[in-house]
Write an enzyme that holds these catalytic residues in place. Structure first.
Site, PDB file in Angstrom:
ATOM      1  CD  GLU A  71      -3.131  -1.012   2.897  1.00 11.68           C
ATOM      2  OE1 GLU A  71      -2.533  -0.010   2.919  1.00 11.68           O
ATOM      3  OE2 GLU A  71      -3.517  -1.663   2.977  1.00 11.68           O
ATOM      4  CG  ASP A  82      -3.573   8.847   8.616  1.00 14.37           C
ATOM      5  OD1 ASP A  82      -3.651   7.442   8.275  1.00 14.37           O
ATOM      6  OD2 ASP A  82      -3.775   8.670   7.515  1.00 14.37           O
TER       7      ASP A  82
END
Length: 296
Positions: A71, A82
């Site tokens: 990824e 995040d």
């Protein structure tokens, strides 16, 4: 990747075109690791972190170290899902000039020597929207991208990107969470393909350790709603964690731990060293070894 007729048992999840399915690199890789009797290792690193050349060296070495799927995080200034590690990685990349165009160039450079490892771009809708959805899908497909994960587009917004991605021949990989109950699950999985990314903790990435018992129970429950592989991420940092979760999951996603390995092997002024890529690859190899021989 050629089309095939829709089977009676719709194993892959959805059609690219009416009555016709395409088997992707992601599909083939999960089938391959299943035959090997283990879970897939999915590795996340931020594209362009800490700079383009070091990022390319890191990415190119991931498959050899043991990554089954890679990824590439698309850097964004406001990554709401995040944690501090990936936020910092995105800012490092952006400060060093990383753009969507450069991220796609990383994919092209990776594909020069590796035409088999699946590539997934993960991030937020804003950078894709600014780049242009049609342009992003066309350029991504040409560069060698296999799938996308966009964390801030719910199923209700499938017309924005999910459906166009399907039509372009890309897997659209959806997130499921501990709050994805049996009522919500069918909507979440309706246009999902490639695999399901199960978020093992509530909150942002890399800040909590997963509750293994809860993760295993939810993976088993969600498998009642989809025949797609389920990969578990958010908070998986060690080979021991990966090995335990892999007894029920089809894949393990490791991200913040690898991003921290980048950070920990920069100079005090943020300059990469000869140890930067080596440290990331060593951690991947350790976790990959922990998954060998563990049947999902």
């Amino acid at each position: 990747m050629g089309p095939r007729d829709k089977p009676e048992d719709d194993k892959w999840g959805w059609p690219f075109k009416s009555g016709c399915y395409v088997v992707t690199r992601i599909d083939r890789r999960f089938e391959e690791v299943k035959r090997q009797g283990r879970a897939a290792l999915v590795t996340f690193v931020t594209a362009g972190d800490p700079d383009y050349e070091t990022s390319l060296a890191i990415i190119k070495g991931l498959p050899k170290a043991g990554a089954d799927i890679v990824e590439f995080g698309m850097p964004f200034t406001d990554p709401m899902a995040d944690g501090p590690a990936i936020q910092a990685a995105g800012l490092r990349a952006l400060r060093n000039g990383q753009t969507m165009k450069k991220t796609l160039n990383l994919v092209r450079a990776f594909r020069e020597s590796d035409n088999d490892t699946p590539i997934v771009l993960m991030g937020y809708y804003n950078p894709i929207y600014i780049y242009g959805v049609d342009r992003f899908l066309a350029d991504g497909k040409e560069a060698g991208v296999d799938g996308v994960i966009v964390v801030d587009l719910p199923p209700e917004e499938d017309e924005e990107l999910c459906i166009p991605a399907i039509k372009a021949g890309l897997n659209f990989i959806r997130l499921a969470t501990p709050t994805t109950d049996d009522v919500r699950a069918p909507a979440v999985f309706r246009n999902t393909s490639g695999f399901v990314y199960y978020v093992s903790v509530l909150g942002i990435t890399g800040t909590k350790a997963p509750d293994i018992k809860s993760v295993k129970a939810n993976v088993i429950r969600l498998k009642g709603h989809t025949k797609l592989p389920i990969a578990v991420g958010f908070g998986v940092k060690t080979a021991a964690q990966a090995r335990e979760i892999a007894s029920d999951a089809d894949g393990i996603v490791v991200g913040s731990a690898l991003v921290n390995a980048v950070k920990d092997n920069l100079t005090k002024t943020g300059i990469p060293t000869a140890a930067t890529a080596v440290a990331v690859h060593a951690l991947v190899a350790e976790i990959a070894q922990g998954l060998r021989g563990v049947a999902p």
